[in-house]
Design a protein around this motif. Structure first.
Motif, PDB file in Angstrom:
ATOM      1  N   LEU A  52       0.870  -1.170   0.000  1.00  0.00           N
ATOM      2  CA  LEU A  52       0.000   0.000   0.000  1.00  0.00           C
ATOM      3  C   LEU A  52       0.903   1.214   0.000  1.00  0.00           C
ATOM      4  O   LEU A  52       1.839   1.295   0.806  1.00  0.00           O
ATOM      5  N   MET A  53       0.673   2.112  -0.923  1.00  0.00           N
ATOM      6  CA  MET A  53       1.411   3.367  -0.886  1.00  0.00           C
ATOM      7  C   MET A  53       0.506   4.491  -1.344  1.00  0.00           C
ATOM      8  O   MET A  53      -0.450   4.280  -2.095  1.00  0.00           O
ATOM      9  N   VAL A  54       0.805   5.651  -0.852  1.00  0.00           N
ATOM     10  CA  VAL A  54       0.126   6.859  -1.294  1.00  0.00           C
ATOM     11  C   VAL A  54       1.180   7.731  -1.952  1.00  0.00           C
ATOM     12  O   VAL A  54       2.253   7.965  -1.392  1.00  0.00           O
ATOM     13  N   VAL A  55       0.864   8.157  -3.168  1.00  0.00           N
ATOM     14  CA  VAL A  55       1.777   8.995  -3.935  1.00  0.00           C
ATOM     15  C   VAL A  55       1.083  10.306  -4.287  1.00  0.00           C
ATOM     16  O   VAL A  55      -0.143  10.377  -4.345  1.00  0.00           O
ATOM     17  N   GLU A  56       1.885  11.322  -4.499  1.00  0.00           N
ATOM     18  CA  GLU A  56       1.364  12.595  -4.967  1.00  0.00           C
ATOM     19  C   GLU A  56       1.754  12.739  -6.431  1.00  0.00           C
ATOM     20  O   GLU A  56       2.933  12.578  -6.788  1.00  0.00           O
ATOM     21  N   ALA A  57       0.761  12.996  -7.272  1.00  0.00           N
ATOM     22  CA  ALA A  57       0.994  13.094  -8.709  1.00  0.00           C
ATOM     23  C   ALA A  57       0.024  14.103  -9.316  1.00  0.00           C
ATOM     24  O   ALA A  57      -1.001  14.436  -8.719  1.00  0.00           O
ATOM     25  N   GLU A  58       0.359  14.551 -10.511  1.00  0.00           N
ATOM     26  CA  GLU A  58      -0.477  15.529 -11.214  1.00  0.00           C
ATOM     27  C   GLU A  58      -1.788  14.927 -11.714  1.00  0.00           C
ATOM     28  O   GLU A  58      -2.785  15.628 -11.841  1.00  0.00           O
ATOM     29  N   SER A  59      -1.764  13.621 -12.029  1.00  0.00           N
ATOM     30  CA  SER A  59      -2.940  12.985 -12.615  1.00  0.00           C
ATOM     31  C   SER A  59      -2.948  11.492 -12.288  1.00  0.00           C
ATOM     32  O   SER A  59      -1.941  10.949 -11.837  1.00  0.00           O
ATOM     33  N   LEU A  60      -4.074  10.874 -12.547  1.00  0.00           N
ATOM     34  CA  LEU A  60      -4.186   9.434 -12.365  1.00  0.00           C
ATOM     35  C   LEU A  60      -3.175   8.703 -13.244  1.00  0.00           C
ATOM     36  O   LEU A  60      -2.521   7.755 -12.801  1.00  0.00           O
ATOM     37  N   ASP A  61      -3.013   9.157 -14.480  1.00  0.00           N
ATOM     38  CA  ASP A  61      -2.042   8.526 -15.382  1.00  0.00           C
ATOM     39  C   ASP A  61      -0.620   8.629 -14.837  1.00  0.00           C
ATOM     40  O   ASP A  61       0.155   7.675 -14.922  1.00  0.00           O
ATOM     41  N   ASP A  62      -0.270   9.787 -14.268  1.00  0.00           N
ATOM     42  CA  ASP A  62       1.065   9.949 -13.678  1.00  0.00           C
ATOM     43  C   ASP A  62       1.240   9.019 -12.486  1.00  0.00           C
ATOM     44  O   ASP A  62       2.304   8.414 -12.308  1.00  0.00           O
ATOM     45  N   ALA A  63       0.209   8.892 -11.668  1.00  0.00           N
ATOM     46  CA  ALA A  63       0.278   7.995 -10.505  1.00  0.00           C
ATOM     47  C   ALA A  63       0.423   6.550 -10.955  1.00  0.00           C
ATOM     48  O   ALA A  63       1.210   5.784 -10.378  1.00  0.00           O
ATOM     49  N   TYR A  78       3.542  -8.477  -8.441  1.00  0.00           N
ATOM     50  CA  TYR A  78       2.135  -8.173  -8.198  1.00  0.00           C
ATOM     51  C   TYR A  78       1.223  -8.978  -9.122  1.00  0.00           C
ATOM     52  O   TYR A  78       1.369  -8.944 -10.341  1.00  0.00           O
ATOM     53  N   ALA A  79       0.277  -9.683  -8.521  1.00  0.00           N
ATOM     54  CA  ALA A  79      -0.759 -10.363  -9.292  1.00  0.00           C
ATOM     55  C   ALA A  79      -1.771  -9.341  -9.785  1.00  0.00           C
ATOM     56  O   ALA A  79      -2.337  -9.480 -10.869  1.00  0.00           O
ATOM     57  N   SER A  80      -1.985  -8.312  -8.969  1.00  0.00           N
ATOM     58  CA  SER A  80      -2.915  -7.246  -9.342  1.00  0.00           C
ATOM     59  C   SER A  80      -2.536  -5.979  -8.595  1.00  0.00           C
ATOM     60  O   SER A  80      -1.930  -6.038  -7.531  1.00  0.00           O
ATOM     61  N   TRP A  81      -2.881  -4.865  -9.194  1.00  0.00           N
ATOM     62  CA  TRP A  81      -2.719  -3.586  -8.512  1.00  0.00           C
ATOM     63  C   TRP A  81      -3.675  -2.578  -9.120  1.00  0.00           C
ATOM     64  O   TRP A  81      -4.098  -2.716 -10.266  1.00  0.00           O
ATOM     65  N   GLU A  82      -4.049  -1.629  -8.281  1.00  0.00           N
ATOM     66  CA  GLU A  82      -4.941  -0.573  -8.739  1.00  0.00           C
ATOM     67  C   GLU A  82      -4.502   0.743  -8.126  1.00  0.00           C
ATOM     68  O   GLU A  82      -3.827   0.769  -7.094  1.00  0.00           O
ATOM     69  N   VAL A  83      -4.871   1.809  -8.788  1.00  0.00           N
ATOM     70  CA  VAL A  83      -4.558   3.152  -8.319  1.00  0.00           C
ATOM     71  C   VAL A  83      -5.863   3.921  -8.243  1.00  0.00           C
ATOM     72  O   VAL A  83      -6.623   3.959  -9.217  1.00  0.00           O
ATOM     73  N   LYS A  84      -6.112   4.522  -7.093  1.00  0.00           N
ATOM     74  CA  LYS A  84      -7.347   5.276  -6.864  1.00  0.00           C
ATOM     75  C   LYS A  84      -7.011   6.647  -6.306  1.00  0.00           C
ATOM     76  O   LYS A  84      -6.092   6.773  -5.486  1.00  0.00           O
ATOM     77  N   ARG A  85      -7.759   7.660  -6.720  1.00  0.00           N
ATOM     78  CA  ARG A  85      -7.597   8.974  -6.101  1.00  0.00           C
ATOM     79  C   ARG A  85      -7.925   8.836  -4.627  1.00  0.00           C
ATOM     80  O   ARG A  85      -8.832   8.101  -4.235  1.00  0.00           O
ATOM     81  N   TRP A  86      -7.178   9.565  -3.794  1.00  0.00           N
ATOM     82  CA  TRP A  86      -7.276   9.421  -2.349  1.00  0.00           C
ATOM     83  C   TRP A  86      -7.105  10.793  -1.717  1.00  0.00           C
ATOM     84  O   TRP A  86      -6.448  11.668  -2.287  1.00  0.00           O
ATOM     85  N   THR A  87      -7.692  10.981  -0.543  1.00  0.00           N
ATOM     86  CA  THR A  87      -7.516  12.238   0.169  1.00  0.00           C
ATOM     87  C   THR A  87      -7.327  11.981   1.654  1.00  0.00           C
ATOM     88  O   THR A  87      -7.815  10.976   2.183  1.00  0.00           O
ATOM     89  N   PHE A  88      -6.588  12.872   2.289  1.00  0.00           N
ATOM     90  CA  PHE A  88      -6.447  12.809   3.738  1.00  0.00           C
ATOM     91  C   PHE A  88      -7.767  13.194   4.387  1.00  0.00           C
ATOM     92  O   PHE A  88      -8.389  14.176   3.987  1.00  0.00           O
ATOM     93  N   ALA A  89      -8.191  12.462   5.372  1.00  0.00           N
ATOM     94  CA  ALA A  89      -9.316  12.852   6.216  1.00  0.00           C
ATOM     95  C   ALA A  89      -8.793  13.110   7.629  1.00  0.00           C
ATOM     96  O   ALA A  89      -9.095  14.128   8.229  1.00  0.00           O
ATOM     97  N   VAL A  90      -7.982  12.184   8.121  1.00  0.00           N
ATOM     98  CA  VAL A  90      -7.334  12.322   9.424  1.00  0.00           C
ATOM     99  C   VAL A  90      -5.893  11.875   9.267  1.00  0.00           C
ATOM    100  O   VAL A  90      -5.630  10.816   8.710  1.00  0.00           O
ATOM    101  N   ASP A  91      -4.969  12.682   9.733  1.00  0.00           N
ATOM    102  CA  ASP A  91      -3.550  12.325   9.696  1.00  0.00           C
ATOM    103  C   ASP A  91      -2.944  12.722  11.037  1.00  0.00           C
ATOM    104  O   ASP A  91      -2.447  13.820  11.205  1.00  0.00           O
ATOM    105  N   ASN A  92      -3.017  11.816  11.970  1.00  0.00           N
ATOM    106  CA  ASN A  92      -2.497  12.095  13.304  1.00  0.00           C
ATOM    107  C   ASN A  92      -0.971  12.154  13.342  1.00  0.00           C
ATOM    108  O   ASN A  92      -0.400  12.710  14.275  1.00  0.00           O
TER     109      ASN A  92
END
Length: 98
Positions: A52-63, A78-92
């Motif tokens: 699991l990783m979170v990356v910062e990118a300009e677009s979904l294609d860049d990510a 990897y047998a499978s992987w997906e990339v989804k837009r994500w946002t911080f809600a809580v970051d303690n």
């Protein structure tokens, strides 16, 4: 924008994962601040079986391109992987909020 990369290893991929750890970490560290955080996922047996990783990118294609360049992806761990837009809600850890 932030994107979550969720990847699952192919069955019995632990040996390959171990062999690729150094190039994997070199790649991620080489991306600098584009990698917000990253770590292994674990199965019920306590063994690493994905990432699991979170990356910062300009677009979904860049990510997706960042994820596709990871040696784990390039070398077929990897047998499978997906990339989804994500946002911080809580970051303690850093106090960042969405």
């Amino acid at each position: 924008m932030f994107y979550a990369v969720i990847a699952r290893d192919r069955p019995h991929g632990q040996e390959q994962r171990n062999a690729l750890r150094s190039p994997h970490f070199d790649y991620l560290n080489g991306l600098g601040r584009k990698v917000v955080f990253a770590g292994a996922l674990f199965g019920d047996d306590g063994r690493m079986d994905g990432s699991l990783m979170v990356v910062e990118a300009e677009s979904l294609d860049d990510a997706k391109a960042l994820a596709a360049g990871d040696p784990f992806a390039v070398q077929g761990l990897y047998a499978s992987w997906e990339v989804k837009r994500w946002t911080f809600a809580v970051d303690n850890a850093t106090g960042r909020t969405g």
